[in-house]
Write an enzyme that holds these catalytic residues in place. Structure first.
Site, mmCIF file in Angstrom:
data_model
loop_
_atom_site.group_PDB
_atom_site.id
_atom_site.type_symbol
_atom_site.label_atom_id
_atom_site.label_comp_id
_atom_site.label_asym_id
_atom_site.label_seq_id
_atom_site.Cartn_x
_atom_site.Cartn_y
_atom_site.Cartn_z
ATOM 1 N N ASP A 151 0.854 -1.179 0.000
ATOM 2 C CA ASP A 151 0.000 0.000 0.000
ATOM 3 C C ASP A 151 0.899 1.240 0.000
ATOM 4 O O ASP A 151 2.091 1.159 0.317
ATOM 5 C CB ASP A 151 -0.889 -0.041 1.243
ATOM 6 C CG ASP A 151 -1.816 1.142 1.365
ATOM 7 O OD1 ASP A 151 -2.277 1.649 0.325
ATOM 8 O OD2 ASP A 151 -2.081 1.566 2.503
ATOM 9 N N GLU B 197 -0.327 5.015 1.000
ATOM 10 C CA GLU B 197 -0.609 5.970 2.077
ATOM 11 C C GLU B 197 -0.697 5.257 3.428
ATOM 12 O O GLU B 197 -1.348 4.226 3.558
ATOM 13 C CB GLU B 197 -1.909 6.713 1.785
ATOM 14 C CG GLU B 197 -1.824 7.611 0.565
ATOM 15 C CD GLU B 197 -3.150 8.272 0.260
ATOM 16 O OE1 GLU B 197 -3.589 9.112 1.060
ATOM 17 O OE2 GLU B 197 -3.753 7.930 -0.774
#
Length: 200
Positions: free
Chosen positions: A7, A9
């Site tokens: 991922d 953020e």
């Protein structure tokens, strides 16, 4: 062959919408995928707030220009990329991610697209595919890759659970508590060691 899927953020860079909420003084925009599992619902909520306040792409990009990767993120990513193939799979948008990718050394990222009017208003968004993180991991597996995945939010759980190995990273206590079977780490050294152990 392994591919590690990360991922963006909350894992490598701060949450863009939280940074924008703080810069714009609109606390309602602090809601993220840690709070709302339904991404379409979350994005439509955000776009309605932007429209209400007359804010567009330029204002968000001005804030993104001030965001730096988390401390140690680039070094972690550099070492990981030297160890195995790595792809960032994010529900963010190319118009947001581009300057951040430069600061991270231009890693590969799969993300989505904003629909922007001539006046800079964000009128909509186009997701790359349904359940993009889970779907991408499954596609990589169909090509003969083993996947390792890590993220911090509800929308990362699909790719984490579908992978040969999956880890939570800097996840809130609520997500850790709901998923006690998924190893959870809070430092890049711990995460890197866990990934490397899987590659042996």
């Amino acid at each position: 062959m392994y591919v590690t899927c990360l991922d963006l953020e909350g894992v490598l860079v701060p949450e863009i919408w939280i940074a924008f909420a703080e810069a714009s003084g609109i606390p309602e925009l602090k809601k993220t995928t840690r709070d709302e599992p339904d991404y379409n619902k979350l994005m439509n909520y955000r776009l309605n707030i932007l429209k209400e306040h007359g804010l567009g792409l330029k204002e968000i990009q001005d804030v993104i220009a001030t965001i730096d990767p988390m401390e140690g993120a680039k070094e972690f990513l550099d070492e990981l990329r030297a160890t195995c193939q790595t792809i960032i799979i994010s529900d963010t948008f190319s118009q947001f991610a581009a300057p951040l990718m430069k600061k991270l050394g231009m890693p590969t990222i799969f993300c989505n697209e904003l629909i922007v009017g001539d006046n800079g208003e964000i009128t909509g968004f186009k997701m790359r595919c349904e359940k993009s993180k889970f779907t991408t991991v499954r596609a990589l597996q169909s090509c003969g890759f083993e996947t390792i995945a890590s993220g911090d939010s509800y929308n990362d759980l699909g790719m984490i659970k579908a992978s040969k190995a999956g880890f939570l990273f800097k996840a809130p206590e609520s997500i850790k508590a709901d998923n006690p079977d998924i190893p959870a780490y809070d430092t890049y050294d711990e995460l890197l060691a866990a990934i490397k152990k899987e590659l042996v």
